[in-house]
Write an enzyme that holds these catalytic residues in place. Structure first.
Site, PDB file in Angstrom:
ATOM      1  N   ASP A  31      10.915 112.488  79.477  1.00 62.36           N
ATOM      2  CA  ASP A  31      12.315 112.234  79.174  1.00 62.36           C
ATOM      3  C   ASP A  31      12.533 112.413  77.671  1.00 62.36           C
ATOM      4  O   ASP A  31      11.743 111.954  76.860  1.00 62.36           O
ATOM      5  CB  ASP A  31      12.710 110.813  79.617  1.00 62.36           C
ATOM      6  CG  ASP A  31      14.215 110.629  79.650  1.00 62.36           C
ATOM      7  OD1 ASP A  31      14.758 110.490  80.757  1.00 62.36           O
ATOM      8  OD2 ASP A  31      14.855 110.637  78.570  1.00 62.36           O
ATOM      9  N   HIS A 101      16.573 112.986  90.304  1.00 61.31           N
ATOM     10  CA  HIS A 101      15.347 112.806  89.514  1.00 61.31           C
ATOM     11  C   HIS A 101      14.882 111.373  89.632  1.00 61.31           C
ATOM     12  O   HIS A 101      15.688 110.442  89.659  1.00 61.31           O
ATOM     13  CB  HIS A 101      15.550 113.196  88.048  1.00 61.31           C
ATOM     14  CG  HIS A 101      16.731 112.543  87.401  1.00 61.31           C
ATOM     15  ND1 HIS A 101      18.021 113.009  87.583  1.00 61.31           N
ATOM     16  CD2 HIS A 101      16.832 111.468  86.601  1.00 61.31           C
ATOM     17  CE1 HIS A 101      18.857 112.236  86.911  1.00 61.31           C
ATOM     18  NE2 HIS A 101      18.168 111.281  86.304  1.00 61.31           N
TER      19      HIS A 101
END
Ligand code: AMP
Ligand code: ZN
Length: 109
Positions: A31, A101
Site C-alpha cells: 500500500d 482488494h
C-alpha cells in the site's frame, strides 16, 4: 478492464508497481500509504467493484485472496505475531478504490 481503473492498470503491469507476488488470478503489492509496518493489498486481476458485486463464479477468486493473504503473512514473518485482514465496502465503509482488494496489515512491535 474497468475504464480508468487504477487497480486494473496496476494489475496489468502498466504502473511500474512492484509485485510481491503474482498469480494467474491476483497480484500483491505494498500500500502506498501504509497504516502499519506491513500493509499489503491483495488484488484480483478481474475487475470487481466491491464485495457487493461478487458473483457465484468468483468463489475461487475469494478463496485465492484469503489463501494468498495467509501465505503473505507467513512470508512477512507476521503470521505468529498476528495481523488484520479487511475489505472496505463502498464509500460508507471507507472504500476509495472501486476495484476489490483485501488489506493485510501487521508488524506492530
Ligand atoms: P480502500 O480505502 O480500501 O479503497 O483502499 C485503497 C488503498 O489503496 C489505500 O490504502 C491507498 O493508500 C492505496 N493506494 C492508492 N493508490 C495506490 C497505489 N498507486 N499503489 C499502492 N496503493 C495505493
Ligand atoms: Zn479495476
Amino acid at each position: 478492464m474497468g475504464e480508468d481503473c487504477l487497480f486494473c492498470k496496476i494489475a496489468a503491469g502498466q504502473m511500474d508497481t512492484e509485485f510481491l507476488r503474482e498469480t494467474d488470478s491476483l497480484v500483491v503489492f505494498k500500500d502506498i500509504h501504509p497504516q502499519a509496518p506491513v500493509h499489503l493489498l491483495i488484488v484480483p486481476k478481474k475487475h470487481i467493484r466491491s464485495i457487493n458485486d461478487l458473483e457465484e463464479e468468483d468463489r475461487g477468486i475469494v478463496a485465492d485472496l484469503l489463501f494468498t493473504a495467509r501465505k503473505m503473512a507467513a512470508d512477512q514473518g507476521i503470521d505468529k505475531s498476528g495481523y488484520r485482514l479487511f475489505f472496505n465496502v463502498e464509500r460508507g465503509g471507507g472504500q476509495l478504490v472501486f476495484h476489490l482488494h483485501l488489506h493485510l496489515i501487521g508488524g506492530w512491535k
